[in-house]
Write a protein that holds these residues in place. Structure first.
Motif, PDB file in Angstrom:
ATOM      1  N   ARG A  78       0.918  -1.332   0.046  1.00 61.45           N
ATOM      2  CA  ARG A  78       0.078   0.034  -0.158  1.00 61.45           C
ATOM      3  C   ARG A  78       0.804   1.591   0.087  1.00 61.45           C
ATOM      4  O   ARG A  78       0.574   2.400  -0.606  1.00 61.45           O
ATOM      5  CB  ARG A  78      -0.979   0.031   1.190  1.00 61.45           C
ATOM      6  CG  ARG A  78      -1.975  -1.122   1.011  1.00 61.45           C
ATOM      7  CD  ARG A  78      -2.957  -0.909   2.249  1.00 61.45           C
ATOM      8  NE  ARG A  78      -3.907  -2.018   2.166  1.00 61.45           N
ATOM      9  CZ  ARG A  78      -5.079  -2.133   3.113  1.00 61.45           C
ATOM     10  NH1 ARG A  78      -5.270  -1.163   3.903  1.00 61.45           N
ATOM     11  NH2 ARG A  78      -5.972  -3.027   2.834  1.00 61.45           N
ATOM     12  N   LYS A  79       1.758   1.310   0.705  1.00 62.85           N
ATOM     13  CA  LYS A  79       2.766   2.251   0.536  1.00 62.85           C
ATOM     14  C   LYS A  79       3.643   2.299  -0.520  1.00 62.85           C
ATOM     15  O   LYS A  79       3.728   3.574  -1.019  1.00 62.85           O
ATOM     16  CB  LYS A  79       3.921   2.170   1.842  1.00 62.85           C
ATOM     17  CG  LYS A  79       4.847   3.282   1.796  1.00 62.85           C
ATOM     18  CD  LYS A  79       5.940   3.214   3.274  1.00 62.85           C
ATOM     19  CE  LYS A  79       6.732   4.408   3.284  1.00 62.85           C
ATOM     20  NZ  LYS A  79       7.726   4.507   4.415  1.00 62.85           N
ATOM     21  N   GLU A  80       3.848   1.379  -1.153  1.00 60.15           N
ATOM     22  CA  GLU A  80       4.474   1.510  -2.353  1.00 60.15           C
ATOM     23  C   GLU A  80       3.396   1.948  -3.517  1.00 60.15           C
ATOM     24  O   GLU A  80       3.928   3.020  -4.472  1.00 60.15           O
ATOM     25  CB  GLU A  80       4.917   0.071  -2.904  1.00 60.15           C
ATOM     26  CG  GLU A  80       5.615   0.067  -4.354  1.00 60.15           C
ATOM     27  CD  GLU A  80       6.933   0.818  -4.684  1.00 60.15           C
ATOM     28  OE1 GLU A  80       7.175   0.980  -5.631  1.00 60.15           O
ATOM     29  OE2 GLU A  80       7.526   1.648  -3.550  1.00 60.15           O
ATOM     30  N   PRO A 106      -4.596   6.397   4.244  1.00 61.87           N
ATOM     31  CA  PRO A 106      -4.659   6.512   5.616  1.00 61.87           C
ATOM     32  C   PRO A 106      -3.672   6.971   6.563  1.00 61.87           C
ATOM     33  O   PRO A 106      -4.034   7.606   7.807  1.00 61.87           O
ATOM     34  CB  PRO A 106      -4.983   5.111   5.985  1.00 61.87           C
ATOM     35  CG  PRO A 106      -4.163   4.301   5.267  1.00 61.87           C
ATOM     36  CD  PRO A 106      -4.165   4.910   3.942  1.00 61.87           C
ATOM     37  N   TYR A 107      -2.417   6.919   6.061  1.00 65.81           N
ATOM     38  CA  TYR A 107      -1.392   7.254   7.066  1.00 65.81           C
ATOM     39  C   TYR A 107      -0.811   8.952   6.741  1.00 65.81           C
ATOM     40  O   TYR A 107      -0.490   9.112   5.649  1.00 65.81           O
ATOM     41  CB  TYR A 107      -0.161   6.129   7.195  1.00 65.81           C
ATOM     42  CG  TYR A 107      -0.588   4.801   7.368  1.00 65.81           C
ATOM     43  CD1 TYR A 107      -0.951   4.903   8.869  1.00 65.81           C
ATOM     44  CD2 TYR A 107      -0.806   3.712   6.669  1.00 65.81           C
ATOM     45  CE1 TYR A 107      -1.470   3.332   9.233  1.00 65.81           C
ATOM     46  CE2 TYR A 107      -1.293   2.797   6.982  1.00 65.81           C
ATOM     47  CZ  TYR A 107      -1.700   2.570   8.280  1.00 65.81           C
ATOM     48  OH  TYR A 107      -2.188   1.148   8.864  1.00 65.81           O
ATOM     49  N   ALA A 108      -0.623   9.564   7.709  1.00 66.10           N
ATOM     50  CA  ALA A 108       0.012  10.780   7.685  1.00 66.10           C
ATOM     51  C   ALA A 108       1.441  10.858   7.069  1.00 66.10           C
ATOM     52  O   ALA A 108       1.830  11.513   6.185  1.00 66.10           O
ATOM     53  CB  ALA A 108       0.153  11.484   9.070  1.00 66.10           C
ATOM     54  N   LEU A 113       4.895  11.951   2.377  1.00 72.22           N
ATOM     55  CA  LEU A 113       5.773  11.620   1.462  1.00 72.22           C
ATOM     56  C   LEU A 113       5.074  12.028   0.062  1.00 72.22           C
ATOM     57  O   LEU A 113       5.939  12.576  -0.633  1.00 72.22           O
ATOM     58  CB  LEU A 113       5.520  10.151   1.173  1.00 72.22           C
ATOM     59  CG  LEU A 113       6.570   9.507   0.140  1.00 72.22           C
ATOM     60  CD1 LEU A 113       8.218   9.668   0.293  1.00 72.22           C
ATOM     61  CD2 LEU A 113       6.365   7.769  -0.021  1.00 72.22           C
ATOM     62  N   VAL A 114       3.993  12.311  -0.358  1.00 70.89           N
ATOM     63  CA  VAL A 114       3.307  12.538  -1.421  1.00 70.89           C
ATOM     64  C   VAL A 114       3.629  14.073  -1.762  1.00 70.89           C
ATOM     65  O   VAL A 114       4.158  14.549  -2.935  1.00 70.89           O
ATOM     66  CB  VAL A 114       1.749  12.279  -1.707  1.00 70.89           C
ATOM     67  CG1 VAL A 114       1.321  13.028  -3.059  1.00 70.89           C
ATOM     68  CG2 VAL A 114       1.418  11.005  -1.621  1.00 70.89           C
ATOM     69  N   ALA A 160      -7.720  -1.571  10.414  1.00 67.66           N
ATOM     70  CA  ALA A 160      -6.710  -0.891  10.206  1.00 67.66           C
ATOM     71  C   ALA A 160      -6.994   0.686  10.702  1.00 67.66           C
ATOM     72  O   ALA A 160      -7.965   0.943  10.129  1.00 67.66           O
ATOM     73  CB  ALA A 160      -6.115  -0.941   8.795  1.00 67.66           C
ATOM     74  N   PRO A 161      -6.151   1.222  10.853  1.00 70.81           N
ATOM     75  CA  PRO A 161      -6.218   2.649  11.334  1.00 70.81           C
ATOM     76  C   PRO A 161      -6.242   3.745  10.211  1.00 70.81           C
ATOM     77  O   PRO A 161      -5.907   3.555   8.957  1.00 70.81           O
ATOM     78  CB  PRO A 161      -5.097   3.123  12.362  1.00 70.81           C
ATOM     79  CG  PRO A 161      -4.066   2.198  11.610  1.00 70.81           C
ATOM     80  CD  PRO A 161      -4.699   1.180  11.369  1.00 70.81           C
TER      81      PRO A 161
END
Length: 204
Positions: A78-80, A106-108, A113-114, A160-161
């Motif tokens: 998901r991060k990739e 979902p993650y700050a 990164l974007v 998942a948060p």
């Protein structure tokens, strides 16, 4: 190891802006599944296009079916997925386009990164705020039900948060507002930031 020097175009960002007659930006929608991200992103793209802007929408479907079809839904994948989307969006913004992206993200850390990849001055974060209960009511694909049953693992909001943006550039509350009201807020925020000052001055 041979050093690879970064590619340097002979066309400047300023020249592209002058030709495109717009400020290239990335409008990044984040929010829970079912919050209204894709609906608002589609309507914003449609509005900007018919106002004469060069705009393109990237969302989970058109990216997952092609560029990122090799990725699953693990935390690393998901991060990739988000990193690749950001890199593609950067190239499109570099080309002078307005890019609209709708991803849960979902993650700050991912959203930051974007912003770093694309450039802070060319990044707008739109938080589509909708209560989880309302998102579940709208769940036409039955994803939340499957997540509640444990069929879908690591589902954002259930197993998942989702890290709520603390300082988004714009927040729309789709659980309280009609979609037209949220869209109007969005247009009023985005349009001045993608319109060249010369064009704005000429309109008055």
């Amino acid at each position: 190891m041979k050093h690879i020097y970064p590619f340097k175009s002979k066309v400047s960002n300023e020249q592209r802006k002058e030709q495109m007659l717009q400020e290239s930006q990335l409008v990044w929608f984040t929010g829970l599944s079912g919050s209204g991200k894709s609906t608002l992103a589609l309507r914003l793209e449609h509005y900007l296009f018919h106002r004469g802007h060069k705009v393109f929408l990237l969302d989970g479907d058109n990216v997952r079916n092609g560029l990122n079809r090799d990725l699953g839904f693990s935390a690393d994948d998901r991060k990739e997925n988000i990193r690749r989307v950001a890199e593609v969006a950067k190239l499109m913004v570099d080309a002078g386009l307005i890019v609209v992206c709708a991803f849960i993200s979902p993650y700050a850390e991912e959203r930051e990164l974007v912003k770093q990849i694309v450039g802070e001055s060319r990044f707008m974060e739109v938080f589509v705020n909708c209560p989880l209960a309302e998102c579940e009511k709208r769940d036409t694909k039955g994803l939340y039900a499957k997540a509640r049953q444990g069929i879908i693992k690591d589902f954002t909001g259930i197993s998942a948060p989702y890290e709520t943006p603390l300082l988004p550039d714009l927040e729309v509350k789709t659980g309280e507002e009609a979609i037209g009201e949220s869209l109007l807020k969005l247009i009023e925020f985005v349009e001045p930031r993608v319109t060249m000052q010369e064009k704005m001055d000429a309109a008055f």
